[in-house]
Design a protein around this motif. Structure first.
Motif, PDB file in Angstrom:
ATOM      1  N   VAL A  14     -11.095   8.352  -2.350  1.00  0.00           N
ATOM      2  CA  VAL A  14     -11.002   6.978  -1.843  1.00  0.00           C
ATOM      3  C   VAL A  14     -11.565   6.906  -0.432  1.00  0.00           C
ATOM      4  O   VAL A  14     -12.347   6.003  -0.096  1.00  0.00           O
ATOM      5  N   VAL A  15     -11.179   7.859   0.424  1.00  0.00           N
ATOM      6  CA  VAL A  15     -11.678   7.878   1.799  1.00  0.00           C
ATOM      7  C   VAL A  15     -13.184   8.078   1.822  1.00  0.00           C
ATOM      8  O   VAL A  15     -13.908   7.411   2.574  1.00  0.00           O
ATOM      9  N   GLU A  16     -13.682   8.988   0.996  1.00  0.00           N
ATOM     10  CA  GLU A  16     -15.124   9.241   0.929  1.00  0.00           C
ATOM     11  C   GLU A  16     -15.881   7.972   0.557  1.00  0.00           C
ATOM     12  O   GLU A  16     -16.914   7.647   1.152  1.00  0.00           O
ATOM     13  N   ASP A  17     -15.373   7.236  -0.416  1.00  0.00           N
ATOM     14  CA  ASP A  17     -16.015   5.991  -0.842  1.00  0.00           C
ATOM     15  C   ASP A  17     -16.019   4.963   0.291  1.00  0.00           C
ATOM     16  O   ASP A  17     -17.012   4.263   0.511  1.00  0.00           O
ATOM     17  N   LEU A  18     -14.929   4.878   1.026  1.00  0.00           N
ATOM     18  CA  LEU A  18     -14.847   3.923   2.132  1.00  0.00           C
ATOM     19  C   LEU A  18     -15.802   4.297   3.265  1.00  0.00           C
ATOM     20  O   LEU A  18     -16.370   3.410   3.916  1.00  0.00           O
ATOM     21  N   ILE A  19     -15.978   5.581   3.505  1.00  0.00           N
ATOM     22  CA  ILE A  19     -16.955   6.016   4.513  1.00  0.00           C
ATOM     23  C   ILE A  19     -18.355   5.544   4.126  1.00  0.00           C
ATOM     24  O   ILE A  19     -19.109   5.039   4.955  1.00  0.00           O
ATOM     25  N   HIS A  20     -18.691   5.671   2.838  1.00  0.00           N
ATOM     26  CA  HIS A  20     -19.994   5.217   2.342  1.00  0.00           C
ATOM     27  C   HIS A  20     -20.142   3.710   2.472  1.00  0.00           C
ATOM     28  O   HIS A  20     -21.245   3.200   2.682  1.00  0.00           O
ATOM     29  N   GLN A  21     -19.023   2.996   2.351  1.00  0.00           N
ATOM     30  CA  GLN A  21     -19.057   1.533   2.470  1.00  0.00           C
ATOM     31  C   GLN A  21     -19.244   1.081   3.914  1.00  0.00           C
ATOM     32  O   GLN A  21     -19.587  -0.067   4.164  1.00  0.00           O
ATOM     33  N   GLY A  22     -18.974   1.972   4.859  1.00  0.00           N
ATOM     34  CA  GLY A  22     -19.192   1.643   6.262  1.00  0.00           C
ATOM     35  C   GLY A  22     -17.984   1.081   6.977  1.00  0.00           C
ATOM     36  O   GLY A  22     -18.104   0.120   7.745  1.00  0.00           O
ATOM     37  N   ILE A  23     -16.820   1.682   6.769  1.00  0.00           N
ATOM     38  CA  ILE A  23     -15.643   1.240   7.517  1.00  0.00           C
ATOM     39  C   ILE A  23     -15.787   1.632   8.985  1.00  0.00           C
ATOM     40  O   ILE A  23     -16.514   2.565   9.333  1.00  0.00           O
ATOM     41  N   ASP A  24     -15.065   0.901   9.833  1.00  0.00           N
ATOM     42  CA  ASP A  24     -15.109   1.180  11.269  1.00  0.00           C
ATOM     43  C   ASP A  24     -13.944   2.040  11.732  1.00  0.00           C
ATOM     44  O   ASP A  24     -14.044   2.735  12.750  1.00  0.00           O
ATOM     45  N   GLY A  25     -12.817   1.965  11.036  1.00  0.00           N
ATOM     46  CA  GLY A  25     -11.636   2.740  11.425  1.00  0.00           C
ATOM     47  C   GLY A  25     -10.769   3.037  10.228  1.00  0.00           C
ATOM     48  O   GLY A  25     -10.794   2.305   9.220  1.00  0.00           O
ATOM     49  N   LEU A  26      -9.989   4.096  10.330  1.00  0.00           N
ATOM     50  CA  LEU A  26      -9.168   4.555   9.209  1.00  0.00           C
ATOM     51  C   LEU A  26      -7.731   4.777   9.666  1.00  0.00           C
ATOM     52  O   LEU A  26      -7.477   5.464  10.650  1.00  0.00           O
ATOM     53  N   LEU A  27      -6.796   4.188   8.930  1.00  0.00           N
ATOM     54  CA  LEU A  27      -5.360   4.390   9.139  1.00  0.00           C
ATOM     55  C   LEU A  27      -4.811   4.947   7.829  1.00  0.00           C
ATOM     56  O   LEU A  27      -4.818   4.262   6.806  1.00  0.00           O
ATOM     57  N   ILE A  28      -4.346   6.196   7.844  1.00  0.00           N
ATOM     58  CA  ILE A  28      -4.039   6.882   6.589  1.00  0.00           C
ATOM     59  C   ILE A  28      -2.706   7.620   6.646  1.00  0.00           C
ATOM     60  O   ILE A  28      -2.345   8.204   7.661  1.00  0.00           O
ATOM     61  N   SER A  29      -1.978   7.574   5.511  1.00  0.00           N
ATOM     62  CA  SER A  29      -0.774   8.373   5.310  1.00  0.00           C
ATOM     63  C   SER A  29      -1.168   9.592   4.495  1.00  0.00           C
ATOM     64  O   SER A  29      -1.625   9.470   3.358  1.00  0.00           O
ATOM     65  N   VAL A  30      -0.983  10.766   5.049  1.00  0.00           N
ATOM     66  CA  VAL A  30      -1.570  12.002   4.513  1.00  0.00           C
ATOM     67  C   VAL A  30      -0.715  12.601   3.390  1.00  0.00           C
ATOM     68  O   VAL A  30       0.480  12.837   3.577  1.00  0.00           O
ATOM     69  N   THR A  31      -1.351  12.870   2.259  1.00  0.00           N
ATOM     70  CA  THR A  31      -0.681  13.569   1.159  1.00  0.00           C
ATOM     71  C   THR A  31      -0.839  15.077   1.296  1.00  0.00           C
ATOM     72  O   THR A  31       0.126  15.825   1.177  1.00  0.00           O
ATOM     73  N   ASP A  32      -2.066  15.542   1.526  1.00  0.00           N
ATOM     74  CA  ASP A  32      -2.341  16.976   1.644  1.00  0.00           C
ATOM     75  C   ASP A  32      -3.308  17.168   2.817  1.00  0.00           C
ATOM     76  O   ASP A  32      -4.496  16.867   2.702  1.00  0.00           O
TER      77      ASP A  32
END
Length: 338
Positions: A74-92
């Motif tokens: 999911v994160v990889e796809d969002l990077i390709h989409q061109g997000i400016d910032g990421l707020l994430i709850s980490v699973t692993d």
């Protein structure tokens, strides 16, 4: 020549205008997308964006359960989409760092964590963490069990059987909460498995890991409620109580819960969990502030992206609250409803 000079003069202005007109895309990524906890964090982002219309909140994550690979994709796809910032709850933390965080880091996409932080060796990838102090939260869960049972006549000298319910074995915040529970019940002596720690003993098959799968989590809880001896069930997140079937399936154990033959101590205070307290199907719930995690995390990202302002702190800890069958209707009143 004059035309070229004019173009060179006005080009920076056009670039600034173009950047100013672009939306600031901030992605909110939970461990599971269908979890109301993370949906509240997204609502916190949206509340901030209402006052700052250039902010666009994007919500995503693994659909049904805690899956490190899916979260990284999911994160990889969002990077390709061109997000400016990421707020994430980490699973692993290990998988996320190896799979995508380096790519985001090199792309200069600022990363903030919420709810579940990266492990210490990966924290250089993120700017700051916003959420609960998870070890303290686990201590609060354990302390309630200790106060409830050690003050009850007849418990002294008897082995008190504990089963901790968790999600994914690698998840940093859940493991910190497990440590906190064990520290509380061992009088601060050890964060290791409870064994010969006074009256507190963990059952051999526990902790039980559901990966956040609701059906599995509720079956695990039912199995523990069926035991002849009393089991103190401590869930370090909502899990079974997030199931839409929780009320109907746990209702047959209401008498055992009311007489404290069975104990259910759970993290989180989502609406379905407050309903369980109202129905007498949970002993206590200790809640967090997912809405504020999303709102504050978005604000910190906005300040960094727009003004280059780094967070003043590395850790932004939020408080938590206690909900019981007596105060379930008012225990979250001071928390934003989202």
């Amino acid at each position: 020549m004059k035309l070229l000079t004019l173009l060179l003069f006005y080009l920076p202005f056009f670039i600034v205008q173009a950047n100013t007109d672009n939306r600031i895309k901030i992605a909110i990524i939970g461990k599971t997308k269908n979890d109301s906890f993370y949906q509240q964090s997204y609502q916190g982002c949206q509340a901030f964006s209402q006052k700052h219309p250039k902010v666009q909140c994007i919500y995503d994550g693994p659909q049904d359960y805690q899956d490190p690979r899916s979260q990284a994709l999911v994160v990889e796809d969002l990077i390709h989409q061109g997000i400016d910032g990421l707020l994430i709850s980490v699973t692993d933390s290990n998988h996320l760092a190896q799979a995508v965080l380096e790519r985001a880091y090199l792309a200069k996409i600022p990363i903030f964590t919420f709810d579940s932080d990266l492990l210490p060796q990966h924290q250089f990838y993120r700017q700051a963490y916003v959420g609960t102090n998870n070890q303290d939260f686990g201590i609060a869960l354990g302390n309630y069990a200790k106060e409830l049972l050690e003050s009850t006549p007849g418990n002294q000298g008897l082995p008190l059987q504990v089963c901790i319910h968790s999600g994914h074995q690698t998840t940093p915040n859940l493991n910190d909460r497990i440590k906190g529970v064990r520290l509380a019940l061992s009088q601060g002596k050890s964060a290791n498995r409870l064994k010969d720690n006074g009256n507190w003993v963990e059952l051999d098959r526990c902790p039980l890991y559901s990966l956040g799968k609701r059906e599995l989590a509720i079956r695990q809880l039912e199995f523990m409620l069926q035991q002849k001896q009393r089991v103190i069930n401590i869930a370090v997140a909502g899990f079974a109580q997030f199931s839409p079937d929780y009320l109907s399936r746990i209702s047959s154990y209401k008498e055992k819960i009311s007489t404290k033959e069975a104990i259910i101590i759970s993290a989180d205070t989502e609406q379905i969990q407050l309903k369980a307290l109202e129905k007498g199907l949970s002993t206590i719930n200790i809640g967090q502030r997912p809405y504020e995690m999303g709102r504050l995390g978005t604000e910190l990202l906005y300040q960094y992206l727009v003004y280059g302002q780094k967070p003043a702190k590395e850790l932004y800890y939020l408080d938590f609250h206690y909900c019981t069958g007596e105060n379930y209707a008012s225990c979250t009143e001071n928390q934003p409803a989202g």
